[in-house]
Design a protein around this motif. Structure first.
Motif, PDB file in Angstrom:
ATOM      1  N   PRO B 455       0.819  -1.222   0.000  1.00 42.00           N
ATOM      2  CA  PRO B 455       0.000   0.000   0.000  1.00 42.00           C
ATOM      3  C   PRO B 455       0.850   1.268   0.000  1.00 42.00           C
ATOM      4  N   LYS B 456       1.993   1.209   0.699  1.00 45.73           N
ATOM      5  CA  LYS B 456       2.860   2.369   0.774  1.00 45.73           C
ATOM      6  C   LYS B 456       3.553   2.634  -0.570  1.00 45.73           C
ATOM      7  N   LEU B 457       3.670   1.587  -1.381  1.00 43.60           N
ATOM      8  CA  LEU B 457       4.360   1.723  -2.657  1.00 43.60           C
ATOM      9  C   LEU B 457       3.397   1.950  -3.827  1.00 43.60           C
ATOM     10  N   GLU B 458       2.118   1.853  -3.501  1.00 45.51           N
ATOM     11  CA  GLU B 458       1.099   1.884  -4.550  1.00 45.51           C
ATOM     12  C   GLU B 458       1.178   3.144  -5.399  1.00 45.51           C
ATOM     13  N   LYS B 459       1.412   4.293  -4.711  1.00 43.76           N
ATOM     14  CA  LYS B 459       1.401   5.548  -5.449  1.00 43.76           C
ATOM     15  C   LYS B 459       2.550   5.601  -6.457  1.00 43.76           C
ATOM     16  N   ARG B 460       3.722   5.159  -6.022  1.00 42.46           N
ATOM     17  CA  ARG B 460       4.866   5.134  -6.942  1.00 42.46           C
ATOM     18  C   ARG B 460       4.577   4.238  -8.139  1.00 42.46           C
ATOM     19  N   LEU B 461       3.942   3.127  -7.817  1.00 45.81           N
ATOM     20  CA  LEU B 461       3.639   2.171  -8.874  1.00 45.81           C
ATOM     21  C   LEU B 461       2.714   2.817  -9.905  1.00 45.81           C
ATOM     22  N   GLU B 462       1.695   3.503  -9.391  1.00 45.42           N
ATOM     23  CA  GLU B 462       0.744   4.127 -10.312  1.00 45.42           C
ATOM     24  C   GLU B 462       1.410   5.179 -11.172  1.00 45.42           C
ATOM     25  N   GLU B 463       2.277   5.974 -10.552  1.00 41.90           N
ATOM     26  CA  GLU B 463       2.987   7.002 -11.324  1.00 41.90           C
ATOM     27  C   GLU B 463       3.839   6.362 -12.408  1.00 41.90           C
ATOM     28  N   TRP B 464       4.497   5.285 -12.009  1.00 38.99           N
ATOM     29  CA  TRP B 464       5.343   4.600 -12.977  1.00 38.99           C
ATOM     30  C   TRP B 464       4.506   4.030 -14.136  1.00 38.99           C
ATOM     31  N   LEU B 465       3.370   3.418 -13.775  1.00 41.62           N
ATOM     32  CA  LEU B 465       2.518   2.844 -14.813  1.00 41.62           C
ATOM     33  C   LEU B 465       2.019   3.929 -15.761  1.00 41.62           C
ATOM     34  N   GLU B 466       1.634   5.043 -15.193  1.00 43.82           N
ATOM     35  CA  GLU B 466       1.126   6.144 -16.006  1.00 43.82           C
ATOM     36  C   GLU B 466       2.164   6.597 -17.016  1.00 43.82           C
ATOM     37  N   LYS B 467       3.423   6.559 -16.567  1.00 48.83           N
ATOM     38  CA  LYS B 467       4.508   6.957 -17.456  1.00 48.83           C
ATOM     39  C   LYS B 467       4.813   5.871 -18.485  1.00 48.83           C
ATOM     40  N   THR B 468       4.706   4.630 -18.041  1.00 47.24           N
ATOM     41  CA  THR B 468       5.171   3.520 -18.876  1.00 47.24           C
ATOM     42  C   THR B 468       4.146   3.044 -19.903  1.00 47.24           C
ATOM     43  N   LEU B 469       2.899   2.919 -19.453  1.00 49.01           N
ATOM     44  CA  LEU B 469       1.908   2.274 -20.318  1.00 49.01           C
ATOM     45  C   LEU B 469       1.663   2.984 -21.648  1.00 49.01           C
ATOM     46  N   PRO B 470       1.475   4.317 -21.648  1.00 51.93           N
ATOM     47  CA  PRO B 470       1.214   4.949 -22.952  1.00 51.93           C
ATOM     48  C   PRO B 470       2.376   4.686 -23.903  1.00 51.93           C
ATOM     49  N   GLY B 471       2.043   4.197 -25.072  1.00 48.12           N
ATOM     50  CA  GLY B 471       3.087   3.963 -26.059  1.00 48.12           C
ATOM     51  C   GLY B 471       3.836   2.660 -25.872  1.00 48.12           C
ATOM     52  N   SER B 472       3.517   1.920 -24.818  1.00 48.17           N
ATOM     53  CA  SER B 472       4.185   0.637 -24.639  1.00 48.17           C
ATOM     54  C   SER B 472       3.346  -0.452 -25.278  1.00 48.17           C
ATOM     55  N   ASP B 473       3.892  -1.663 -25.293  1.00 51.76           N
ATOM     56  CA  ASP B 473       3.175  -2.760 -25.925  1.00 51.76           C
ATOM     57  C   ASP B 473       2.710  -3.791 -24.918  1.00 51.76           C
ATOM     58  N   TRP B 474       2.349  -3.363 -23.730  1.00 54.50           N
ATOM     59  CA  TRP B 474       1.756  -4.307 -22.778  1.00 54.50           C
ATOM     60  C   TRP B 474       0.551  -4.950 -23.451  1.00 54.50           C
ATOM     61  N   THR B 475       0.433  -6.263 -23.302  1.00 51.53           N
ATOM     62  CA  THR B 475      -0.755  -6.884 -23.863  1.00 51.53           C
ATOM     63  C   THR B 475      -1.964  -6.413 -23.061  1.00 51.53           C
ATOM     64  N   THR B 476      -3.117  -6.462 -23.706  1.00 53.54           N
ATOM     65  CA  THR B 476      -4.309  -5.940 -23.057  1.00 53.54           C
ATOM     66  C   THR B 476      -4.622  -6.692 -21.775  1.00 53.54           C
ATOM     67  N   ASN B 477      -4.430  -8.025 -21.791  1.00 52.38           N
ATOM     68  CA  ASN B 477      -4.733  -8.755 -20.558  1.00 52.38           C
ATOM     69  C   ASN B 477      -3.814  -8.304 -19.418  1.00 52.38           C
ATOM     70  N   ALA B 478      -2.544  -8.034 -19.740  1.00 55.75           N
ATOM     71  CA  ALA B 478      -1.618  -7.570 -18.708  1.00 55.75           C
ATOM     72  C   ALA B 478      -2.088  -6.228 -18.143  1.00 55.75           C
ATOM     73  N   GLN B 479      -2.533  -5.349 -19.042  1.00 56.92           N
ATOM     74  CA  GLN B 479      -3.015  -4.047 -18.556  1.00 56.92           C
ATOM     75  C   GLN B 479      -4.257  -4.211 -17.689  1.00 56.92           C
ATOM     76  N   PHE B 480      -5.180  -5.050 -18.157  1.00 53.34           N
ATOM     77  CA  PHE B 480      -6.423  -5.253 -17.402  1.00 53.34           C
ATOM     78  C   PHE B 480      -6.136  -5.829 -16.028  1.00 53.34           C
ATOM     79  N   ILE B 481      -5.307  -6.866 -15.992  1.00 49.36           N
ATOM     80  CA  ILE B 481      -5.032  -7.528 -14.716  1.00 49.36           C
ATOM     81  C   ILE B 481      -4.374  -6.541 -13.749  1.00 49.36           C
ATOM     82  N   THR B 482      -3.384  -5.796 -14.242  1.00 49.90           N
ATOM     83  CA  THR B 482      -2.697  -4.845 -13.385  1.00 49.90           C
ATOM     84  C   THR B 482      -3.657  -3.768 -12.888  1.00 49.90           C
TER      85      THR B 482
END
Lengths: 170, 900
Positions: B455-482
């Motif tokens: 829970p304490k790391l959640e915010k960092r994770l979200e920020e990182w995801l926000e930066k990483t996901l756009p333009g990346s090739d994560w499969t849709t299932n990976a994005q949905f699950i995460t």
């Protein structure tokens, strides 16, 4: 027919007294209606539906969910298919499709006269006049007679194996 | 009512989403048909989706169908919604069609694709932000939202096409995208391929005319040329003529491979297989083989590539296995590590390193990350109630408890996760727990443990995801699950276990415990690299220069998308995080699951005993790769694909091309004088090659394989039409023509050998040896089609590449490996897939039923004679029976095989 003229004609047949002013937008000359209250409305079928409500003739938009959806479908058909095509082949196909659809119908939604008939008639007018050979003109005649449709519907309905007459708007 | 949709037809998306929302107020039978199906009897051109109403009427407009579903659930029409829907039909649709066409058929650049729709997107964005409402027609969602969302989704789901500056559009789009009905519709229609799912449909559409100043033209363009401009053809010819000269110099092989500044550095990992299970075909396609294709492709692109994997060796399962076999855990690992390595070697997996997790480096790196997390306050201590089996005298690791899932009631839920609903389970929450070893009921005891404070790391994770996901090739299932995990909120996660076989916990009071494998298994990637090179930090602490691709099956997503990133983010040591998370769905065996215990399915070590070459296995597994949806391995299908695609299509073409050179031209590639037909073929091949690149860059491995087969189909056609074997006997001009066709064909074969390299490396090498393709050309794949075998080039001895698989042979294998009988499984009635021929019959019968129903109704209304009514009713019932028969059981399997 320019959209503004078409809408003016519609206003008249709906019995709306005061004429609205329309402007046109963009390359396709999409009509825009500036209403007194609230934002402007853009688009032929949108404005037409609005006018129908203004005239308290909602029945022209269909009374059941099915009819309402059908009316909108044919309104969309009017602005995308009828207005969208200009090659002879396309128009031939379009008229052929409509003809086969109308084979067992009096009006586009079946037995009730709606806004869809009015606008499709306006839209088709130029082709039908040019191409009187095709069947839709029997429907077209019915639609032309729209202001006093009742008798016509009756004659047609009788021909249709005595199906109950669904013409009178509720 | 009956809804006809098609997977590749654009309108199916909003319609399914609207139908999903209206569930409860309407009973809808959904039928999947081909996009070219003529469902509406009065329309000349095919139109899908279509809703056939109970009255017999048809709704064939996407908006009207959606509107109808909304009307049924009590929604009232209003001006604003009407306006949006009219705008959608008249303005947005033409713009989008152009964009999709550019994107999917022509593979144009992002800017060109966005060009036609930019104005429309801005219009939506401005309307939303001006009115500051969350939805198009106000505070609540309306049919306009669904229709526009459905139209836009195939484009905007790729964040690259959702311009940064359109914030209101973006948040509107995301709000809708995460809704259940929308998500489901997107899954069904696009199969996680994005707009590419529309390809077959769009290819049949005429090229859209430029939107600005649309000229009226009555001349339909020639079909062939519709997708190829003169310019494209000219460019393809120029590239072809440059030939071998345009190949860049081959990058020298390095050992060890290290990242180079200013180059593309690709780090590829495949999920680490658990050491004491022999992997089955599903495991192999899910990670090692998929990652191998990408690694080989990446090397062909001359990207600096490191591909690593290894066995995951710590944990209870190993301890138990050791007990069973009377060996030490280390001995067990040594033994099985070799078994794994052998299997992957047989499958020709091109690891740069295949390591293991039981190394001093693993301890060093894990403990270092742990210390950093501890110092930074991301580790919690707590006492845990834990299941202990008194009979076995030990705490039970999660996987040694089984019971009823507290969430879904599944009977065989594991102690850590339920296989059915996928939810993570705390072992003591299991209902009716059982020790898996002795089947006695364990008791709850308490023990002190460490937790990663997610829970304490959640915010960092979200920020990182926000930066990483756009333009990346994560499969849709990976994005949905995460995303769905984040939506539910992260919880502290226990990282220690009461075991011996693991990485020791460097903390006082925890001397008798080890790290839970799921905390340190993912650090295995790092330690395996550290065992390969002392300079491992250049790969793993270099996020700016390294693109990390991680391959796995979808059950592994939570650990790679959440836990691993959280751990290294919390360690604050500039670790390289995953950029592209590539997750597959599941592969089934015949009609069921692979099961070691029931002896069902093919396991890695058995594949080699079948006598079928590794490359055929690779081909078939990649052909059915569960990309976007589950798929199933089937012996019959394997035979079909081998005999039709490999033998008759690919093998046939390559062999003919080579044979013509040998037989007619003494093994020397003849002079080629290109005529416009040849030039057009060049351009077609180039286009398909570009498409291949486009797909593989997005790790659409299965789809890219289709491009190879398409090119060889083009090639076969080309030979068939031009008949070089006849022309060679003709006059001078004919002979020249035969030479050109043969030369071009053998060059296409050479191109195919390179494209094939990631998929079938041994076959690729065989072709290249037969054609004597010069070494630089073998190892580089450009985006242009080059003449790599110029006139005069001497080829080697040509021989057939593939062998026919026989029915008996496959039947024998099926029996040997158990599982699927060949019986067809009855399909669920509500969502059947109807074959094209069956569909026509059904359609005919449905019309008959409707007609007959009307006759009966009219007779009844007229109070007609009872006998007469009864007779007509009997007819109706008979028709209905036939219809049910036609719909329920496809009378016979379609003749031949389905090509697509």
């Amino acid at each position: 027919m320019a959209a503004a003229a078409e809408l003016a004609l519609l206003e008249k047949s709906l019995g709306l007294s005061k004429g609205n002013k329309y402007s046109a937008q963009g390359e396709r000359q999409v009509p825009v209606l500036q209403t007194n209250h609230g934002p402007s409305l853009t688009g032929l079928t949108t404005i037409a539906a609005h006018l129908v409500k203004q005239a308290n003739k909602e029945y022209l938009l269909g009374s059941t969910a099915e009819e309402k959806a059908l009316v909108q479908q044919w309104l969309e058909y009017r602005v995308t298919q009828v207005d969208g095509h200009s090659s002879k082949d396309d128009i031939g196909t379009l008229l052929k499709d409509l003809n086969s659809y109308l084979e067992d119908k009096v009006y586009l939604t079946g037995y009730n006269f709606t806004l869809a008939d009015i606008l499709l008639y306006y839209g088709l007018h130029r082709f039908v006049v040019a191409q009187l050979v095709l069947e839709p003109n029997s429907w077209a005649k019915t639609a032309i007679g729209a202001p006093d449709t009742k008798s016509m519907i009756k004659t047609r309905s009788r021909r249709k194996r005595g199906r109950p007459n669904g013409s009178s708007p509720n | 009512m009956r809804l006809f949709v098609s997977e590749g037809a654009p309108g199916s998306l909003p319609v399914l989403a609207a139908a999903g929302r209206a569930r409860g107020s309407a009973e809808v039978l959904i039928s999947t048909v081909g996009p070219e199906e003529c469902v509406v009897p009065f329309l000349t051109r095919p139109k899908i989706p279509v809703l056939q109403l109970d009255s017999g009427n048809y709704l064939f407009s996407t908006s009207a169908i959606c509107r109808y579903f909304f009307l049924l659930s009590g929604w009232e029409q209003d001006d604003l919604t009407n306006q949006w829907l009219e705008w959608e039909a008249t303005e947005l649709q033409p713009a989008l069609s152009a964009a999709f066409y550019y994107l999917v058929v022509q593979g144009k650049k992002r800017e060109d694709v966005l060009d036609p729709v930019r104005r429309a997107l801005t219009h939506i964005d401005h309307s939303l932000s001006r009115r500051s409402c969350p939805f198009l027609a106000g505070e609540t969602e309306s049919v306009a939202d669904i229709v526009l969302w459905g139209a836009l989704y195939p484009l905007l789901q790729d964040p690259a096409y959702l311009p940064e500056e359109l914030g209101a559009l973006r948040s509107w789009f995301q709000t809708l995208s995460i809704q259940e009905p929308c998500q489901q519709a997107a899954e069904t229609v696009l199969k996680q391929q994005g707009a590419l799912a529309f390809r077959p449909y769009l290819q049949k559409q005429p090229q859209p005319s430029p939107l600005e100043g649309r000229a009226v033209s009555n001349e339909p363009e020639e079909e062939e040329l519709a997708t190829l401009s003169e310019e494209e053809i000219a460019m393809a010819v120029t590239a072809w003529e440059r030939g071998l000269g345009s190949l860049p110099t081959l990058r020298p092989q390095q050992n060890p491979v290290l990242p180079v500044a200013g180059e593309r550095n690709v780090l590829i990992t495949s999920a680490l297989p658990y050491v004491n299970n022999v992997p089955h075909l599903g495991n192999i396609i899910g990670c090692v083989l998929s990652a191998d294709v990408f690694a080989r492709y990446s090397r062909l692109r001359q990207w600096n590539t490191l591909y690593l994997c290894g066995t995951d060796e710590y944990g209870t399962a190993t301890e138990t296995k050791a007990m069973e076999e009377g060996l030490t855990p280390q001995q067990i690992c040594d033994k099985y590590h070799i078994i794994h390595a052998d299997i992957y070697r047989w499958f020709n997996i091109s690891f740069d390193i295949f390591g293991r997790t039981t190394t001093p480096q693993q301890t060093l790196i894990t403990q270092d990350i742990f210390q950093r997390l501890l110092v930074r306050g991301f580790v919690l201590q707590d006492t845990v109630e834990q299941l202990r089996c008194e009979r076995c005298a030990r705490f039970l690791a999660d996987r040694f408890v089984e019971g009823v899932c507290p969430f879904c009631g599944y009977e065989e839920a594991r102690g850590d996760q339920c296989d059915k609903c996928g939810k993570l389970i705390n072992a003591i929450e299991l209902k009716k727990p059982q020790c898996k070893v002795c089947r006695s009921c364990p008791v709850v005891k308490s023990s002190k443990h460490l937790f990663l404070d997610l829970p304490k790391l959640e915010k960092r994770l979200e920020e990182w995801l926000e930066k990483t996901l756009p333009g990346s090739d994560w499969t849709t299932n990976a994005q949905f699950i995460t995303r769905s995990w984040l939506r539910d909120g992260l919880k502290p996660r226990c990282i220690t276990r009461d075991l011996k076989w693991g990485t020791p916990v460097p903390l006082e009071g925890f001397e008798d415990k080890v790290f839970y494998v799921w905390f340190d298994a993912t650090f295995g990637y790092i330690s395996i690299t550290a065992n390969y090179t002392d300079e491992w930090e250049r790969w793993w602490k270099n996020p700016e220069q390294v693109d990390l691709y991680q391959f796995m099956a979808k059950d592994n997503v939570p650990f790679h998308g959440l836990v691993f990133p959280c751990s290294v983010l919390g360690a604050e040591d500039n670790y390289t995080l995953v950029k592209h998370l590539i997750a597959t769905e599941y592969l089934n065996y015949e009609d069921g699951k692979f099961s070691k215990s029931r002896g069902v399915g093919v396991f890695g070590d058995m594949a080699q005993d079948t006598g079928i070459p590794a490359d055929i296995w690779r081909f078939y597994l990649l052909y059915i790769r569960p990309e976007g949806q589950d798929s199933a391995f089937s012996w019959t299908d394997m035979l079909l694909k081998n005999n039709s695609e490999l033998l008759n299509n690919l093998g046939n073409f390559i062999n003919r091309a080579g044979m013509f050179v040998s037989k007619f031209f003494g093994g020397r590639v003849p002079e080629m004088v290109l005529i416009p037909d040849d030039q057009r073929l060049l351009a077609h091949v180039t286009m398909e090659l570009r498409h291949f690149h486009q797909l593989l860059e997005k790790v659409r491995i299965r789809d890219a394989l289709r491009s190879i087969l398409t090119i060889s189909r083009h090639g076969n056609q080309y030979i068939q039409v031009n008949e070089p074997w006849k022309r060679i006997k003709g006059n001078e001009a004919d002979r020249q023509r035969a030479g050109t066709v043969t030369g071009l064909a053998v060059n296409i074969a050479a191109l195919l050998s390179i494209m094939l390299q990631p998929y079938m490396p041994a076959v690729s090498a065989t072709i290249q040896a037969q054609l004597q393709l010069p070494p630089p050309a073998c190892n580089i794949l450009l985006t242009d089609f080059l003449c790599t075998l110029p006139a005069g080039h001497q080829i080697g001895t040509v021989s057939p590449l593939f062998q026919k698989l026989e029915n008996d042979q496959m039947e024998g294998l099926r029996q040997r490996f158990g599982g699927g009988q060949a019986k067809p499984s009855p399909k669920p009635a509500a969502a059947e897939t109807v074959t094209a021929t069956g569909q026509q019959q059904i359609h005919m019968l449905m019309n008959e039923v409707t007609k007959q129903g009307n006759i009966v109704r009219e007779l009844k209304a007229q109070k007609a004679d009872k006998n007469q009514v009864a007779a007509e009713v009997a007819k109706l019932l008979e028709l209905k029976k036939q219809l049910a028969l036609a719909e329920g059981k496809p009378t016979e399997p379609p003749k031949g095989k389905k090509k697509k």
